[in-house]
Design an enzyme around this catalytic site. Structure first.
Site, short mmCIF file in Angstrom:
data_model
loop_
_atom_site.label_atom_id
_atom_site.label_comp_id
_atom_site.label_asym_id
_atom_site.label_seq_id
_atom_site.Cartn_x
_atom_site.Cartn_y
_atom_site.Cartn_z
N GLU A 82 0.85 -1.19 0.00
CA GLU A 82 0.00 0.00 0.00
C GLU A 82 0.88 1.24 0.00
O GLU A 82 0.42 2.34 0.30
CB GLU A 82 -0.95 -0.01 1.19
CG GLU A 82 -0.31 -0.18 2.54
CD GLU A 82 -1.34 -0.29 3.66
OE1 GLU A 82 -1.83 0.76 4.11
OE2 GLU A 82 -1.63 -1.42 4.09
N CYS A 114 -3.28 -4.11 4.66
CA CYS A 114 -2.30 -5.08 5.17
C CYS A 114 -2.62 -6.51 4.79
O CYS A 114 -1.83 -7.42 5.05
CB CYS A 114 -2.21 -4.97 6.68
SG CYS A 114 -1.76 -3.31 7.25
N HIS A 236 -1.71 -10.75 12.13
CA HIS A 236 -1.22 -9.49 11.60
C HIS A 236 -0.86 -8.61 12.79
O HIS A 236 -1.65 -8.45 13.72
CB HIS A 236 -2.28 -8.81 10.73
CG HIS A 236 -1.97 -7.38 10.43
ND1 HIS A 236 -0.78 -6.98 9.86
CD2 HIS A 236 -2.70 -6.24 10.65
CE1 HIS A 236 -0.78 -5.67 9.73
NE2 HIS A 236 -1.93 -5.19 10.20
#
Length: 390
Positions: A82, A114, A236
């Site tokens: 990103e 993400c 994550h």
């Protein structure tokens, strides 16, 4: 008939040679250092030089693991980020050129906050299923930027994860059953023309946990796997305390044995992330690498669970089986030695480097003499990026 195994054959990582100590940042911001060290679970934050971007860091990560045989077999490069360097041209094609890959390949860039690297991983798995003699290079690379003296500042960082996906993988066989969940929400975004992300931090943390519950419950229904069936659960990690909150949510009704094992492995799995900060697309896979390098108890045959989350929002839970030769897939790289060789910068130096980040500039020559990295951004001419390799 023997079923073909597909998964992660090799994994590599690269980040900046500079870092900021979170105690120094806390003191400069008149905060209790434990707010950063314990409250968000970070000890250091990668500071990215102006001569580094997602392409150069991805090249450095890939170079650690790619051999000549890989170059001959890689026919697809999927670059998840990103922090892209162009709205049209993929970062993957710059990367393929820097690495000297063959020309008869596919190169694309994918984006969903993400979650992007997980999307790339699943695309790669499908491609290898149809082309079992080929390999796919998957990248998760980002420069996490929120701004100096912003609430998100201590959760910045950056770096790149490179993974080679193929049949008969050395590290991890991906299992087929996954659960995914998507909903259009505004917890994190970066409008066109912005070099820094916008985020509703408290809201985003709540969404993360809601999405985790959804995909975890769905995965239990689909597979009937229970906590005792997992050697480790990975998350994550925008900051490592967030993953701990997720694990605690899953462990609410766990036995003492399952809790002890999974918390122990999580602590191994967040060590590298504590040293680097947020990688956005690469954070989950840096945690996986940290587990492989640091755990003294995982073993061949263990099932590893992965929770991937990307704001905006998309989540997926998937699993894989650790393979007998998983250590060979690390290519003998000593990541602690690399991290320990980094140079500390002061808060003033970090702020200067942050503001000199190259974004939306037509022409600039960069002084790269102090940067000893293998791959460099040397400048931009008529909006054309000029990369160098050593």
């Amino acid at each position: 008939m023997k079923l073909m195994k597909i998964g992660i054959d090799k994994i590599g990582f690269a980040t900046s040679d500079l870092y900021l100590d979170m105690v120094d940042l806390a003191n400069a911001r008149h905060e209790d250092p434990n707010k950063y060290l314990i409250g968000i679970g970070q000890s250091k934050m990668a500071v990215i030089r102006p001569t580094q971007d997602v392409v150069t860091m991805a090249a450095a990560a890939a170079k650690k693991i790619i051999c000549q045989e890989d170059k001959e077999k890689i026919s697809y490069v999927i670059f998840a980020t990103e922090s892209g360097v162009d709205n049209s041209k993929s970062a993957a094609i710059y990367l393929a050129d820097l690495l000297g890959l063959k020309l008869n390949i596919r190169t694309i860039e994918v984006k969903q906050a993400c979650y992007g690297a997980t999307a790339a991983l699943q695309l790669a798995k499908g491609y290898v299923a149809l082309n079992p003699e080929s390999k796919v290079l998957v990248i998760g690379a980002d420069n996490a930027r929120y701004g100096v003296k912003t609430p998100g500042e201590p959760t910045q960082g950056g770096g790149a994860i490179a993974m080679i996906i193929g049949s008969d993988p050395k590290i991890l066989e991906l299992e087929n059953e996954t659960s995914a969940y998507a909903k259009n929400i505004m917890d994190f975004w970066r409008p066109l023309g912005h070099s820094k992300a916008l985020v509703d931090g408290k809201y985003s943390s709540g969404v993360y946990l809601d999405f985790l519950k959804n995909v975890w419950d769905e995965q239990l229904k689909r597979t009937n796997y229970q906590l005792q069936d997992y050697g480790a659960l990975l998350f994550h990690l925008p900051y490592t305390k967030m993953g701990l909150k997720g694990l605690r949510q899953i462990l609410q009704d766990a036995t003492a044995e399952d809790s002890t094992r999974l918390i122990r492995e999580f602590e191994y799995a967040r060590q590298f992330n504590c040293e680097v900060g947020n990688l956005y697309t690469g954070s989950l896979y840096l945690s996986f690498l940290s587990l492989l390098v640091n755990s003294t108890s995982i073993k061949s045959g263990d099932r590893i669970g992965f929770f991937s989350y990307g704001s905006g929002a998309q989540a997926e839970f998937f699993t894989g089986i650790l393979q007998p030769d998983y250590q060979k897939g690390l290519a003998g790289v000593d990541y602690w030695a690399i991290l320990n060789k980094r140079q500390s910068v002061s808060v003033i130096e970090y702020e200067d480097l942050f503001e000199r980040h190259v974004f939306d500039i037509e022409n600039i020559e960069l002084d790269y003499q102090a940067d000893k990295s293998a791959f460099l951004l040397a400048g931009i001419h008529n909006y054309k990026r000029k990369y160098l390799s050593r």
